[in-house]
Design a protein around this motif. Structure first.
Motif, PDB file in Angstrom:
ATOM      1  N   UNK A  83      12.251  -4.655   4.544  1.00  0.00           N
ATOM      2  CA  UNK A  83      12.003  -3.940   3.290  1.00  0.00           C
ATOM      3  C   UNK A  83      11.007  -4.694   2.419  1.00  0.00           C
ATOM      4  N   UNK A  84      11.152  -6.027   2.351  1.00  0.00           N
ATOM      5  CA  UNK A  84      10.238  -6.847   1.566  1.00  0.00           C
ATOM      6  C   UNK A  84       8.820  -6.780   2.126  1.00  0.00           C
ATOM      7  N   UNK A  85       8.695  -6.836   3.445  1.00  0.00           N
ATOM      8  CA  UNK A  85       7.377  -6.736   4.083  1.00  0.00           C
ATOM      9  C   UNK A  85       6.732  -5.380   3.792  1.00  0.00           C
ATOM     10  N   UNK A  86       7.537  -4.319   3.837  1.00  0.00           N
ATOM     11  CA  UNK A  86       7.010  -2.977   3.572  1.00  0.00           C
ATOM     12  C   UNK A  86       6.568  -2.836   2.125  1.00  0.00           C
ATOM     13  N   UNK A  87       7.321  -3.426   1.198  1.00  0.00           N
ATOM     14  CA  UNK A  87       6.939  -3.380  -0.208  1.00  0.00           C
ATOM     15  C   UNK A  87       5.640  -4.145  -0.443  1.00  0.00           C
ATOM     16  N   UNK A  88       5.505  -5.307   0.208  1.00  0.00           N
ATOM     17  CA  UNK A  88       4.278  -6.099   0.080  1.00  0.00           C
ATOM     18  C   UNK A  88       3.083  -5.333   0.638  1.00  0.00           C
ATOM     19  N   UNK A  89       3.269  -4.707   1.789  1.00  0.00           N
ATOM     20  CA  UNK A  89       2.196  -3.923   2.400  1.00  0.00           C
ATOM     21  C   UNK A  89       1.804  -2.747   1.513  1.00  0.00           C
ATOM     22  N   UNK A  90       2.802  -2.095   0.914  1.00  0.00           N
ATOM     23  CA  UNK A  90       2.533  -0.965   0.028  1.00  0.00           C
ATOM     24  C   UNK A  90       1.727  -1.402  -1.184  1.00  0.00           C
ATOM     25  N   UNK A  91       2.095  -2.541  -1.776  1.00  0.00           N
ATOM     26  CA  UNK A  91       1.363  -3.048  -2.939  1.00  0.00           C
ATOM     27  C   UNK A  91      -0.083  -3.386  -2.570  1.00  0.00           C
ATOM     28  N   UNK A  92      -0.274  -3.958  -1.382  1.00  0.00           N
ATOM     29  CA  UNK A  92      -1.623  -4.277  -0.936  1.00  0.00           C
ATOM     30  C   UNK A  92      -2.461  -3.028  -0.744  1.00  0.00           C
ATOM     31  N   UNK A 283       4.152   4.953   4.407  1.00  0.00           N
ATOM     32  CA  UNK A 283       3.227   4.016   3.760  1.00  0.00           C
ATOM     33  C   UNK A 283       1.786   4.326   4.160  1.00  0.00           C
ATOM     34  N   UNK A 284       1.606   4.695   5.438  1.00  0.00           N
ATOM     35  CA  UNK A 284       0.260   5.037   5.904  1.00  0.00           C
ATOM     36  C   UNK A 284      -0.318   6.271   5.233  1.00  0.00           C
ATOM     37  N   UNK A 285       0.546   7.165   4.734  1.00  0.00           N
ATOM     38  CA  UNK A 285       0.072   8.387   4.070  1.00  0.00           C
ATOM     39  C   UNK A 285      -0.296   8.154   2.609  1.00  0.00           C
ATOM     40  N   UNK A 286       0.268   7.106   2.009  1.00  0.00           N
ATOM     41  CA  UNK A 286       0.126   6.927   0.566  1.00  0.00           C
ATOM     42  C   UNK A 286      -1.319   6.654   0.158  1.00  0.00           C
ATOM     43  N   UNK A 287      -2.015   5.771   0.884  1.00  0.00           N
ATOM     44  CA  UNK A 287      -3.391   5.436   0.490  1.00  0.00           C
ATOM     45  C   UNK A 287      -4.335   6.638   0.584  1.00  0.00           C
ATOM     46  N   UNK A 288      -4.325   7.418   1.680  1.00  0.00           N
ATOM     47  CA  UNK A 288      -5.179   8.624   1.696  1.00  0.00           C
ATOM     48  C   UNK A 288      -4.865   9.597   0.558  1.00  0.00           C
ATOM     49  N   UNK A 289      -3.582   9.744   0.202  1.00  0.00           N
ATOM     50  CA  UNK A 289      -3.222  10.628  -0.905  1.00  0.00           C
ATOM     51  C   UNK A 289      -3.758  10.101  -2.232  1.00  0.00           C
ATOM     52  N   UNK A 290      -3.735   8.785  -2.388  1.00  0.00           N
ATOM     53  CA  UNK A 290      -4.285   8.189  -3.607  1.00  0.00           C
ATOM     54  C   UNK A 290      -5.784   8.436  -3.714  1.00  0.00           C
ATOM     55  N   UNK A 291      -6.494   8.296  -2.597  1.00  0.00           N
ATOM     56  CA  UNK A 291      -7.939   8.539  -2.611  1.00  0.00           C
ATOM     57  C   UNK A 291      -8.235  10.018  -2.856  1.00  0.00           C
TER      58      UNK A 291
END
Length: 318
Positions: A83-92, A283-291
């Motif tokens: 969970x911590x790794x996923x949160x760090x990756x999401x923030x990055x 997590x992989x979907x979040x960045x394209x949605x942000x763009x």
């Protein structure tokens, strides 16, 4: 995870905590508090309760009373580390999109202060009134939307946790991930209780001692009520989306409670693997949605400049 490893190799709980305090000095204050609670005679689950959320606390409590504490801590450590790794990756992943959004926000404020007043002077009086009227409509719509959202959230938080979990499980995309987490959490806890030799009625009686706001308490109370009315557990499983349907198949195989517990341990591991994959995809979907959101903001900014200019030029040609 470190505590579980130390317990597994033969450290006592006190020795393990003192060892962790030496090698992780930033956690010394919390560990001293845990040790003091243990020395007072309280169980380990009570000692670490202030540092855990409710779901994890009850998982530790069940493993302490009816399971293997070191195995349970190992599973919890793996889950929390992932969970911590996923949160760090999401923030990055969100760093660059948020930087762009901040820049666009500053640009929009600059346009509102310096550019829009100049553009408004180009418009005729009638056109200005139209724009102001549309702004009023947009403002009313936003206030109504925010008000409705506030009322819904307030009512949602007042519902029993079982109802709240049901609602979350039905949310598109996110609901699937949360449902898988519930399947993992419930199957793992049920596995530990069954492996200890408890029957369904004994499990319900134990869950009745938990906090009335916890998910496990409310599930246990609802199941006990259904059993007292003479209804089968199979209909109870089908009633809630956060209870895995596979549970009916496993329970109808005729295994002993211990055998069912072993199968549920494996089932919970499968659900955990599925949960990890679902979170990674989300997590992989979040960045394209942000763009996509950034692109939409840019388009709206251009339109906010070009439309007044277009109306002004239209007035000139007329």
């Amino acid at each position: 995870m470190l505590l579980a490893d130390l317990l597994r190799v033969g450290f006592s709980l006190g020795e393990a905590l003192n060892f962790i305090k030496v090698i992780i000095p930033r956690k010394a204050k919390q560990i001293d508090q845990i040790i003091a609670t243990l020395e007072h005679g309280d169980p380990f689950s009570m000692a670490i309760k202030p540092f855990l959320n409710e779901n994890i606390y009850y998982q530790v409590l069940i493993s302490e009373k009816h399971g293997d504490l070191s195995v349970s801590l190992q599973a919890l450590g793996t889950y929390l580390t992932a969970k911590q790794k996923q949160q760090t990756k999401l923030l990055q992943l969100l760093e660059y999109p948020f930087l762009l959004l901040t820049f666009l926000g500053a640009l929009l404020v600059g346009m509102k202060i310096y550019i829009f007043p100049e553009l408004s002077l180009w418009n005729s009086a009638t056109q200005v009134h139209k724009i102001k009227f549309s702004n009023v409509l947009i403002f009313i719509a936003l206030v109504t939307l925010i008000g409705c959202l506030y009322i819904y959230i307030k009512r949602f938080l007042k519902k029993p946790i079982v109802k709240r979990v049901e609602v979350i499980c039905r949310i598109p995309i996110v609901g699937n991930v949360y449902r898988t987490y519930c399947h993992y959490y419930l199957s793992l806890n049920l596995a530990m209780l069954l492996k200890s030799g408890l029957g369904i009625k004994s499990i319900c009686a134990m869950l009745a001692n938990f906090s009335s706001t916890s998910l496990l308490y409310q599930i246990g109370t609802a199941l006990e009520k259904q059993l007292s009315e003479g209804r089968k557990t199979s209909s109870f499983v089908k009633r809630y989306p956060f209870i895995p349907e596979e549970l009916n198949i496993l329970m109808n195989k005729g295994n002993t409670a211990e055998g069912l517990g072993q199968e549920l341990v494996m089932f919970s591991k499968i659900k955990y693997q599925k949960l990890t994959k679902q979170i990674e995809r989300l997590i992989g979907l979040i960045q394209p949605l942000m763009f996509l959101l950034i692109g939409l903001v840019i388009v709206l900014m251009y339109l906010s400049m070009l439309l007044p200019m277009y109306h002004s030029m239209e007035g000139v040609y007329k």
